[in-house]
Design a protein around this motif. Sequence first.
Motif, PDB file in Angstrom:
ATOM      1  N   SER A   1     -12.375   4.784   6.469  1.00 60.45           N
ATOM      2  CA  SER A   1     -11.379   5.597   5.763  1.00 60.45           C
ATOM      3  C   SER A   1     -11.420   7.054   6.195  1.00 60.45           C
ATOM      4  CB  SER A   1     -11.612   5.499   4.252  1.00 60.45           C
ATOM      5  OG  SER A   1     -12.976   5.742   3.919  1.00 60.45           O
TER       6      SER A   1
ATOM      7  N   ARG B   1       2.924   2.410   4.246  1.00 59.54           N
ATOM      8  CA  ARG B   1       1.834   1.517   3.823  1.00 59.54           C
ATOM      9  C   ARG B   1       1.266   1.963   2.477  1.00 59.54           C
ATOM     10  NH1 ARG B   1      -1.931  -0.124   9.035  1.00 59.54           N
ATOM     11  NH2 ARG B   1      -0.300  -1.172  10.235  1.00 59.54           N
ATOM     12  N   GLN B   2       1.178   3.273   2.293  1.00 58.85           N
ATOM     13  CA  GLN B   2       0.690   3.783   1.019  1.00 58.85           C
ATOM     14  C   GLN B   2       1.634   3.407  -0.118  1.00 58.85           C
ATOM     15  OE1 GLN B   2      -1.590   7.737  -0.282  1.00 58.85           O
ATOM     16  NE2 GLN B   2       0.398   8.189   0.602  1.00 58.85           N
TER      17      GLN B   2
ATOM     18  N   GLU C   1       1.174  -0.363  -0.819  1.00 58.17           N
ATOM     19  CA  GLU C   1      -0.028  -0.673  -1.598  1.00 58.17           C
ATOM     20  C   GLU C   1       0.156  -0.277  -3.058  1.00 58.17           C
ATOM     21  OE1 GLU C   1      -4.464  -0.420  -0.479  1.00 58.17           O
ATOM     22  OE2 GLU C   1      -4.060   1.398  -1.632  1.00 58.17           O
ATOM     23  N   LYS C   2       0.852   0.835  -3.288  1.00 60.93           N
ATOM     24  CA  LYS C   2       1.113   1.245  -4.666  1.00 60.93           C
ATOM     25  C   LYS C   2       1.922   0.178  -5.389  1.00 60.93           C
ATOM     26  CE  LYS C   2       3.278   4.837  -7.475  1.00 60.93           C
ATOM     27  NZ  LYS C   2       4.105   6.074  -7.469  1.00 60.93           N
TER      28      LYS C   2
ATOM     29  N   ARG D   1      -0.408  -2.686  -6.108  1.00 58.70           N
ATOM     30  CA  ARG D   1      -1.359  -2.342  -7.167  1.00 58.70           C
ATOM     31  C   ARG D   1      -0.676  -2.382  -8.535  1.00 58.70           C
ATOM     32  NH1 ARG D   1      -3.440   1.716  -4.781  1.00 58.70           N
ATOM     33  NH2 ARG D   1      -1.988   3.301  -5.541  1.00 58.70           N
TER      34      ARG D   1
ATOM     35  N   ASN E   1      -8.709   2.709   7.793  1.00 55.46           N
ATOM     36  CA  ASN E   1      -8.480   1.784   6.681  1.00 55.46           C
ATOM     37  C   ASN E   1      -8.953   2.391   5.357  1.00 55.46           C
ATOM     38  OD1 ASN E   1      -8.149  -0.329   4.929  1.00 55.46           O
ATOM     39  ND2 ASN E   1      -9.569  -1.718   5.938  1.00 55.46           N
TER      40      ASN E   1
ATOM     41  N   TRP F   1      -7.364   1.608   2.583  1.00 55.03           N
ATOM     42  CA  TRP F   1      -6.586   0.819   1.624  1.00 55.03           C
ATOM     43  C   TRP F   1      -7.476   0.077   0.634  1.00 55.03           C
ATOM     44  CZ3 TRP F   1      -2.465   3.162   2.794  1.00 55.03           C
ATOM     45  CH2 TRP F   1      -2.133   3.452   4.125  1.00 55.03           C
ATOM     46  N   GLN F   2      -7.040   0.048  -0.604  1.00 48.60           N
ATOM     47  CA  GLN F   2      -7.780  -0.637  -1.654  1.00 48.60           C
ATOM     48  C   GLN F   2      -7.720  -2.151  -1.463  1.00 48.60           C
ATOM     49  OE1 GLN F   2      -6.429   0.312  -5.611  1.00 48.60           O
ATOM     50  NE2 GLN F   2      -8.220  -0.544  -6.597  1.00 48.60           N
ATOM     51  N   TYR F   3      -6.618  -2.651  -0.922  1.00 49.05           N
ATOM     52  CA  TYR F   3      -6.454  -4.092  -0.748  1.00 49.05           C
ATOM     53  C   TYR F   3      -6.518  -4.523   0.717  1.00 49.05           C
ATOM     54  CZ  TYR F   3      -4.764  -3.682  -5.521  1.00 49.05           C
ATOM     55  OH  TYR F   3      -4.650  -3.402  -6.872  1.00 49.05           O
TER      56      TYR F   3
ATOM     57  N   ASN G   1      -5.883  -3.596   4.927  1.00 47.85           N
ATOM     58  CA  ASN G   1      -4.848  -2.911   5.695  1.00 47.85           C
ATOM     59  C   ASN G   1      -3.534  -3.670   5.630  1.00 47.85           C
ATOM     60  OD1 ASN G   1      -3.678  -1.049   7.318  1.00 47.85           O
ATOM     61  ND2 ASN G   1      -5.186  -1.193   8.957  1.00 47.85           N
TER      62      ASN G   1
END
Length: 462
Positions: free
Chosen positions: A356, A385-386, A389-390, A393, A452, A454-456, A458
């Motif tokens: 990250s 991508r952000q 992911e939001k 989530r 990377n 990302w929480q989940y 890539n």
Amino acid sequence: MAARDHDKQEGGSSGGGFFSSIASSISNFGTAMHKSVNGLLGYEGLEVINPEGGTEDAEEEAHRGRWKQEDRDSYWKMMQKYIGSDVTSMVTLPVLIFEPMTMIQRMAELMEYSHLLDLADECEDPYMRLVYATSWAISVYYAYQRTWKPFNPILGETYEMVNHGGITFIAEQVCHHPPMSAGHAENDHFTYDVTSKLKSKFLGNSLDIYPVGRTRVTLKRDGVVLDLVPPPTKANNLIFGRTWVDSPGEMIMTNLTTGDKAVLYFQPCGWFGNGRYEVDGYVYNAAEEPKILITGKWNESMSYQPCDMEGEPLSGTELKEVWRVAAPPENDKFQYTYFARKINSFDTAPKKLLASDSRLRPDRYALEKGDLSKAGAEKSSLEERQRAEKRDREAKGHQFTPRWFDLSGEVTLTPWGELEVYQYNGKYTEHRATIDALDTVDEVDIKSIEFNPWQYGNISAE
């Protein structure tokens, strides 16, 4: 050679003097040398400031700067609707005004002259401690005068730094709206903890930046805790003219253990650069009596001298230099210092760098290599991508949880609003200790690591 009248400095962060002087600094800033550019058709009322001139050359200054005329005109039309707004994260900006560094990397630039904090820790004189510590806080402003915009960090992005002054540094983007970062640094002499949330106000051709944050330094020998409140910053000539930065107002560093404090005034730039870069003020004891005067320029050096109750230098003493800026590289495209180059390199990366880490961002790397087209495309891809992911989530009913910092539950009041404070949770220290204890660490080409945060994982944009 006295600094400013010390009776005007009283109050510090505890009274109305601090707030009123900050407000006065902002409202009066540049009044002696700015001019509305009424001679440019379609741009009536636009403020352009030449820091090296007077009021008569504003129109000439408006045609300078890094923007091509067609880019400047289209960008001005796009940005007009945001005048008066906080644009910290709401505007997509072209990469041509960016530098290949992120905001959390810039947080680490405060560590360049960290030896001053080592000296503060070793010092037995409580007032000289504040001389060293405030000089450390001032030292970063030379680097912060760069006029290129750093990348906004992706949520979960980190930056690690080792191999400088025995320091281990970790920063993490802990919130996206509003953008918030947290940082922790430590060596044998001090710990440094910061929660940062920038607040801005776009004024057309300038931007006021308010450091809504909390900065604490703990000196390990005696457990002394120092609290720093920096001045606001103003970026001038964002679109028309040559961009330049100033930070008029007060910086206050308080020893929370003893009640001693330093109050320093950053002069606003006046006609023909008069007063630009100048900083002066005093170290006070807990009874608000001046003990040491501090004076200098934030882009050159700072000096100190013991003073009497009236703020005048003590007889038989002399002004002594405590800090001087290191010579920068010549003709660096991004106005980097040698330390900024070091921050951006992998020389300061630890073993098994987190995936990250800011250094691994493909947009940052492309810009560093001079490929603006690729940098722009990669920046757009990361931002999408952000957003993806939001959505993921929120669909799962999850909340983002920072890895290395936790919400403390404390809300602190700053001169520019309330701040939720994040605290270092110690897990990064454990993480590094585990890696350092390994007999062997698999050699990996750092540049081959895919960014990377990302929480989940890539995930791709939907």
